[in-house]
Design a protein around this motif. Structure first.
Motif, PDB file in Angstrom:
ATOM      1  N   ALA A 300       0.828  -1.213   0.000  1.00 40.39           N
ATOM      2  CA  ALA A 300       0.000   0.000   0.000  1.00 40.39           C
ATOM      3  C   ALA A 300       0.862   1.262   0.000  1.00 40.39           C
ATOM      4  N   LEU A 301       2.000   1.249   0.727  1.00 38.98           N
ATOM      5  CA  LEU A 301       2.880   2.412   0.742  1.00 38.98           C
ATOM      6  C   LEU A 301       3.525   2.623  -0.629  1.00 38.98           C
ATOM      7  N   LEU A 302       3.919   1.544  -1.270  1.00 35.65           N
ATOM      8  CA  LEU A 302       4.481   1.649  -2.622  1.00 35.65           C
ATOM      9  C   LEU A 302       3.454   2.261  -3.584  1.00 35.65           C
ATOM     10  N   VAL A 303       2.224   1.801  -3.471  1.00 35.67           N
ATOM     11  CA  VAL A 303       1.154   2.336  -4.330  1.00 35.67           C
ATOM     12  C   VAL A 303       0.898   3.809  -4.004  1.00 35.67           C
ATOM     13  N   LYS A 304       0.900   4.133  -2.715  1.00 34.63           N
ATOM     14  CA  LYS A 304       0.695   5.524  -2.284  1.00 34.63           C
ATOM     15  C   LYS A 304       1.776   6.447  -2.845  1.00 34.63           C
ATOM     16  N   ALA A 305       2.977   5.892  -2.995  1.00 37.58           N
ATOM     17  CA  ALA A 305       4.094   6.647  -3.559  1.00 37.58           C
ATOM     18  C   ALA A 305       4.057   6.679  -5.083  1.00 37.58           C
ATOM     19  N   LYS A 306       3.002   6.101  -5.666  1.00 38.52           N
ATOM     20  CA  LYS A 306       2.789   6.055  -7.120  1.00 38.52           C
ATOM     21  C   LYS A 306       3.780   5.143  -7.834  1.00 38.52           C
ATOM     22  N   LEU A 307       4.305   4.167  -7.093  1.00 39.01           N
ATOM     23  CA  LEU A 307       5.241   3.209  -7.659  1.00 39.01           C
ATOM     24  C   LEU A 307       4.503   1.971  -8.159  1.00 39.01           C
ATOM     25  N   PRO A 308       5.025   1.301  -9.184  1.00 37.42           N
ATOM     26  CA  PRO A 308       4.376   0.079  -9.678  1.00 37.42           C
ATOM     27  C   PRO A 308       4.624  -1.095  -8.748  1.00 37.42           C
ATOM     28  N   VAL A 309       3.641  -1.985  -8.651  1.00 35.87           N
ATOM     29  CA  VAL A 309       3.790  -3.190  -7.820  1.00 35.87           C
ATOM     30  C   VAL A 309       3.433  -4.451  -8.608  1.00 35.87           C
ATOM     31  N   ALA A 310       3.263  -4.308  -9.908  1.00 36.90           N
ATOM     32  CA  ALA A 310       2.937  -5.452 -10.767  1.00 36.90           C
ATOM     33  C   ALA A 310       3.851  -5.431 -11.986  1.00 36.90           C
ATOM     34  N   ILE A 311       4.126  -6.591 -12.520  1.00 36.76           N
ATOM     35  CA  ILE A 311       4.988  -6.708 -13.695  1.00 36.76           C
ATOM     36  C   ILE A 311       4.247  -6.173 -14.911  1.00 36.76           C
ATOM     37  N   PRO A 312       4.851  -5.249 -15.661  1.00 37.55           N
ATOM     38  CA  PRO A 312       4.186  -4.708 -16.852  1.00 37.55           C
ATOM     39  C   PRO A 312       3.856  -5.801 -17.865  1.00 37.55           C
ATOM     40  N   ALA A 313       2.799  -5.586 -18.628  1.00 39.74           N
ATOM     41  CA  ALA A 313       2.295  -6.593 -19.561  1.00 39.74           C
ATOM     42  C   ALA A 313       3.336  -7.027 -20.587  1.00 39.74           C
ATOM     43  N   GLY A 314       4.226  -6.139 -20.978  1.00 39.93           N
ATOM     44  CA  GLY A 314       5.174  -6.467 -22.038  1.00 39.93           C
ATOM     45  C   GLY A 314       6.344  -7.332 -21.614  1.00 39.93           C
TER      46      GLY A 314
END
Length: 370
Positions: A300-314
């Motif tokens: 949640a903190l990573l998301v709050k910092a606007k950082l990605p937490v999932a592997i991009p589709a490509g």
């Protein structure tokens, strides 16, 4: 037949100062005049194509106005340029301008610049002094403290390099104002990592002040810069050359570095580390070292910092699993991960051992779930 013993015992003091402040260019010149680089009067300013016009040109002019011989050595910005080829080009350019062992290198820029320039300094003329003038949050949190210098190869990041400590580090927080928001956000990943591995109170502070950091609030930025330095210093002081404890600074980096490479460096380092942190907390939860609540708090903190937490589709996940084996912590063909214990601590698996073997099947399951 005879044997001659060459005794080369030595005690080396690699201590250096980190100065945190605003608009530190004049302080750099003042320190040089007061002996920071000894009797050296010849300075190679190494920077990238973006930082050149923002800060390096000014520092070059100030050096020349102060009576020093100084030249600018510029390479194209970006992680893709942190290569042996770029290092060679800088060295050849320095040699062509008459630089030899009687010089000092000043690195002006982010982590790519400080990593590359520090590596050049370690090998040029068999070693010349260097100074880091860091201009990004990521460099302030990571690259400018600890003496790791390196270049990337097609196989993986930072596999070719050396430990080389600077004469001094300047963390100029004023330079963060010219960073794109994406770069500021990227720098937060290493900051969150430090909180996760060493200080729950700092984690809570970040949770409360993420918006202030993104707004570049002066007091808050000074606080996080100082805290980053303290946390990393406590580790590096005890294990300068990564023989044990220093591995904890690789939290989130086993998956993070692999993603960074597989993405072709389209992901910034902090973005890749953030995804690696998300993978690591899921692994820590699976192994019983974190609660579901703690796992979710980190994500949640990573998301709050606007950082990605999932592997991009490509990104191909099978390629990513294979790339894990290029990590420096791999031993005897076995993947090894640093695992956090709750929030603010790291698992010590046995005395002095901070990484544990993880079966590929387990790592694969975590990656497929990201």
């Amino acid at each position: 037949m005879s044997t001659f013993n060459v005794e080369l015992k030595k005690i080396v003091d690699d201590s250096y100062e980190i100065e945190i402040g605003y608009e530190l260019e004049r302080k750099l010149i003042h320190d040089l005049k007061n002996g920071l680089a000894g009797e050296i009067h010849k300075f190679a300013v190494v920077t990238d194509s973006i930082v050149k016009g923002l800060y390096a040109d000014k520092i070059l002019a100030m050096l020349q106005e102060a009576g020093y011989q100084a030249d600018l050595f510029v390479f194209k910005e970006g992680e893709k340029q942190k290569t042996r080829k770029t290092k060679e080009e800088i060295e050849d350019a320095m040699l062509a301008k008459g630089y030899r062992r009687d010089c000092c290198i000043i690195a002006v820029g982010g982590g790519v610049v400080t990593d590359l320039a520090g590596f050049v300094a370690g090998t040029f003329g068999r070693g010349v002094p260097f100074i880091n003038y860091a201009t990004t949050l990521l460099a302030a949190a990571d690259a400018s403290v600890g003496g790791k210098t390196a270049v990337d190869t097609p196989l993986a990041t930072n596999l070719i390099g050396l430990f080389n400590q600077p004469e001094k580090v300047y963390l100029d927080i004023a330079t963060w104002r010219t960073l794109p928001e994406r770069q500021v956000i990227s720098g937060l990943a290493e900051t969150i990592k430090h909180a996760c591995l060493a200080d729950h109170d700092f984690f809570d502070y970040l949770n409360e002040h993420i918006e202030d950091i993104l707004a570049l609030d002066r007091e808050v930025c000074e606080q996080i810069a100082e805290k980053n330095c303290k946390i990393k210093y406590e580790v590096v002081m005890k294990d300068e050359r990564e023989s044990g404890l220093r591995e904890i600074l690789n939290l989130g980096h086993t998956v993070g570095r692999a993603i960074e490479t597989v993405s072709g460096y389209e992901l910034l380092h902090g973005e890749a580390v953030s995804i690696g942190m998300a993978a690591e907390v899921k692994l820590a939860y699976r192994l019983g070292y974190m609660t579901a609540k703690e796992r979710d708090e980190v994500i949640a903190l990573l998301v709050k910092a606007k950082l990605p937490v999932a592997i991009p589709a490509g990104i191909n996940r099978d390629d990513l699993v294979k790339k894990l084996y290029t990590d420096k912590k791999v031993r005897n063909g076995k993947l090894r991960f640093v695992i956090q214990k709750g929030i603010g601590d790291i698992v010590e698996f046995e005395k002095g051992v901070f990484a544990t073997p993880i079966e590929e099947s387990v790592a694969r399951e975590i990656i497929m779930d990201l």
